[in-house]
Design a protein around this motif. Structure first.
Motif, PDB file in Angstrom:
ATOM      1  N   SER A 101       0.824  -1.213   0.000  1.00  0.00           N
ATOM      2  CA  SER A 101       0.000   0.000   0.000  1.00  0.00           C
ATOM      3  C   SER A 101       0.856   1.259   0.000  1.00  0.00           C
ATOM      4  CB  SER A 101      -0.943   0.001   1.201  1.00  0.00           C
ATOM      5  OG  SER A 101      -1.818  -1.108   1.131  1.00  0.00           O
ATOM      6  N   ALA A 102       2.005   1.212   0.660  1.00  0.00           N
ATOM      7  CA  ALA A 102       2.890   2.386   0.704  1.00  0.00           C
ATOM      8  C   ALA A 102       3.362   2.768  -0.692  1.00  0.00           C
ATOM      9  CB  ALA A 102       4.084   2.126   1.618  1.00  0.00           C
ATOM     10  N   GLU A 103       3.603   1.766  -1.553  1.00  0.00           N
ATOM     11  CA  GLU A 103       4.019   2.064  -2.928  1.00  0.00           C
ATOM     12  C   GLU A 103       2.890   2.754  -3.690  1.00  0.00           C
ATOM     13  OE1 GLU A 103       7.185  -1.014  -4.558  1.00  0.00           O
ATOM     14  OE2 GLU A 103       5.351  -2.043  -3.951  1.00  0.00           O
ATOM     15  N   ILE A 104       1.678   2.294  -3.482  1.00  0.00           N
ATOM     16  CA  ILE A 104       0.533   2.909  -4.167  1.00  0.00           C
ATOM     17  C   ILE A 104       0.296   4.319  -3.646  1.00  0.00           C
ATOM     18  CG2 ILE A 104      -1.966   2.773  -4.519  1.00  0.00           C
ATOM     19  CD1 ILE A 104      -1.620  -0.260  -4.735  1.00  0.00           C
ATOM     20  N   ARG A 105       0.380   4.492  -2.327  1.00  0.00           N
ATOM     21  CA  ARG A 105       0.199   5.841  -1.764  1.00  0.00           C
ATOM     22  C   ARG A 105       1.257   6.804  -2.292  1.00  0.00           C
ATOM     23  NH1 ARG A 105      -1.187   2.847   2.846  1.00  0.00           N
ATOM     24  NH2 ARG A 105       0.908   3.049   3.686  1.00  0.00           N
ATOM     25  N   ARG A 106       2.509   6.346  -2.382  1.00  0.00           N
ATOM     26  CA  ARG A 106       3.587   7.192  -2.913  1.00  0.00           C
ATOM     27  C   ARG A 106       3.301   7.584  -4.364  1.00  0.00           C
ATOM     28  NH1 ARG A 106       7.716   4.028  -1.929  1.00  0.00           N
ATOM     29  NH2 ARG A 106       8.026   3.289  -4.042  1.00  0.00           N
ATOM     30  N   PHE A 107       2.833   6.623  -5.155  1.00  0.00           N
ATOM     31  CA  PHE A 107       2.468   6.892  -6.544  1.00  0.00           C
ATOM     32  C   PHE A 107       1.331   7.902  -6.617  1.00  0.00           C
ATOM     33  CE2 PHE A 107      -0.364   5.791 -10.129  1.00  0.00           C
ATOM     34  CZ  PHE A 107       0.484   6.094 -11.188  1.00  0.00           C
ATOM     35  N   LEU A 108       0.278   7.696  -5.824  1.00  0.00           N
ATOM     36  CA  LEU A 108      -0.862   8.608  -5.844  1.00  0.00           C
ATOM     37  C   LEU A 108      -0.470  10.014  -5.403  1.00  0.00           C
ATOM     38  CD1 LEU A 108      -3.655   6.241  -4.483  1.00  0.00           C
ATOM     39  CD2 LEU A 108      -3.536   7.257  -6.784  1.00  0.00           C
ATOM     40  N   GLU A 109       0.382  10.123  -4.394  1.00  0.00           N
ATOM     41  CA  GLU A 109       0.851  11.440  -3.952  1.00  0.00           C
ATOM     42  C   GLU A 109       1.578  12.158  -5.085  1.00  0.00           C
ATOM     43  OE1 GLU A 109       3.152  10.531  -0.461  1.00  0.00           O
ATOM     44  OE2 GLU A 109       1.348  10.092   0.722  1.00  0.00           O
ATOM     45  N   ALA A 110       2.401  11.423  -5.817  1.00  0.00           N
ATOM     46  CA  ALA A 110       3.121  12.030  -6.949  1.00  0.00           C
ATOM     47  C   ALA A 110       2.141  12.490  -8.025  1.00  0.00           C
ATOM     48  CB  ALA A 110       4.134  11.041  -7.524  1.00  0.00           C
ATOM     49  N   HIS A 112      -0.943  13.398  -7.585  1.00  0.00           N
ATOM     50  CA  HIS A 112      -1.691  14.553  -7.074  1.00  0.00           C
ATOM     51  C   HIS A 112      -0.838  15.821  -7.047  1.00  0.00           C
ATOM     52  CE1 HIS A 112      -4.611  11.499  -5.377  1.00  0.00           C
ATOM     53  NE2 HIS A 112      -5.327  12.252  -6.187  1.00  0.00           N
ATOM     54  N   ARG A 113       0.469  15.679  -6.919  1.00  0.00           N
ATOM     55  CA  ARG A 113       1.342  16.860  -7.046  1.00  0.00           C
ATOM     56  C   ARG A 113       1.355  17.345  -8.490  1.00  0.00           C
ATOM     57  NH1 ARG A 113       4.548  13.893  -3.496  1.00  0.00           N
ATOM     58  NH2 ARG A 113       5.912  13.184  -5.178  1.00  0.00           N
ATOM     59  N   LEU A 114       1.306  16.420  -9.436  1.00  0.00           N
ATOM     60  CA  LEU A 114       1.311  16.769 -10.854  1.00  0.00           C
ATOM     61  C   LEU A 114      -0.035  17.348 -11.284  1.00  0.00           C
ATOM     62  CD1 LEU A 114       3.154  16.627 -13.348  1.00  0.00           C
ATOM     63  CD2 LEU A 114       2.189  14.376 -13.822  1.00  0.00           C
ATOM     64  N   VAL A 115      -1.124  16.689 -10.884  1.00  0.00           N
ATOM     65  CA  VAL A 115      -2.484  17.146 -11.191  1.00  0.00           C
ATOM     66  C   VAL A 115      -3.317  16.978  -9.922  1.00  0.00           C
ATOM     67  CG1 VAL A 115      -4.562  16.813 -12.577  1.00  0.00           C
ATOM     68  CG2 VAL A 115      -2.323  16.460 -13.614  1.00  0.00           C
ATOM     69  N   PRO A 116      -3.580  18.071  -9.200  1.00  0.00           N
ATOM     70  CA  PRO A 116      -4.359  17.962  -7.968  1.00  0.00           C
ATOM     71  C   PRO A 116      -5.754  17.393  -8.232  1.00  0.00           C
ATOM     72  CG  PRO A 116      -3.271  20.095  -8.091  1.00  0.00           C
ATOM     73  CD  PRO A 116      -3.097  19.439  -9.433  1.00  0.00           C
ATOM     74  N   GLU A 117      -6.228  16.623  -7.256  1.00  0.00           N
ATOM     75  CA  GLU A 117      -7.569  16.056  -7.341  1.00  0.00           C
ATOM     76  C   GLU A 117      -8.587  17.180  -7.486  1.00  0.00           C
ATOM     77  OE1 GLU A 117     -10.355  12.903  -4.872  1.00  0.00           O
ATOM     78  OE2 GLU A 117      -8.541  13.683  -3.959  1.00  0.00           O
ATOM     79  N   GLY A 118      -9.508  17.009  -8.421  1.00  0.00           N
ATOM     80  CA  GLY A 118     -10.526  18.016  -8.686  1.00  0.00           C
ATOM     81  C   GLY A 118     -10.156  18.985  -9.795  1.00  0.00           C
TER      82      GLY A 118
END
Length: 138
Positions: A101-110, A112-118
């Motif tokens: 899960s930590a790998e997926i969270r790290r990917f998702l954080e990256a 969201h930095r590139l394209v914020p949610e919303g």
């Protein structure tokens, strides 16, 4: 700034055998397709001997960290404290993999930095996409 995020992950294939083999996979995100993520498995990790790529929503991957999500070809759910289960359903069968899960969270954080949610729709080039559709329709 790059418009693409590629992150290798270690996936564990859940099979009937007691040992869960580890297989390489890559999570991929492109700002030009801001709602989607891809998970790619190399040819040597597939039964068909060809690279397999699944495309599904970033929202599904994120929501699947909190609880079971998905009703179609891709389903995501947490498994214990540190694993995420991804199920890929196809006419040929179902593949179930565990990813930290930590790998997926790290990917998702990256992503969201590139394209914020919303704000995904601000990164769509609808004029270009429509032009491609119209060109292909002729």
């Amino acid at each position: 700034m790059s418009t693409v995020i590629e992150q290798p992950v270690e996936a564990r294939l859940v099979a009937a055998a007691p040992r869960m083999p580890s297989i390489p996979a890559t999570l991929y995100y492109d700002r030009r397709d801001p709602f989607a993520v891809r998970m790619t498995f190399p040819a040597q990790a597939t039964l068909e001997g060809v690279e397999v790529c699944w495309t599904f929503s970033r929202e599904l991957l994120a929501a699947g960290q909190e609880g079971p999500e998905g009703q179609g070809d891709v389903r995501v759910r947490p498994y214990g404290y540190d694993r995420t289960v991804l199920e890929f359903h196809a006419p040929e069968g179902t593949a179930v993999v565990h990813v930290h899960s930590a790998e997926i969270r790290r990917f998702l954080e990256a992503t969201h930095r590139l394209v914020p949610e919303g704000l995904e729709d601000a990164h769509l080039d609808l004029d270009h996409d429509l032009a491609v559709l119209m060109r292909d329709a002729c």
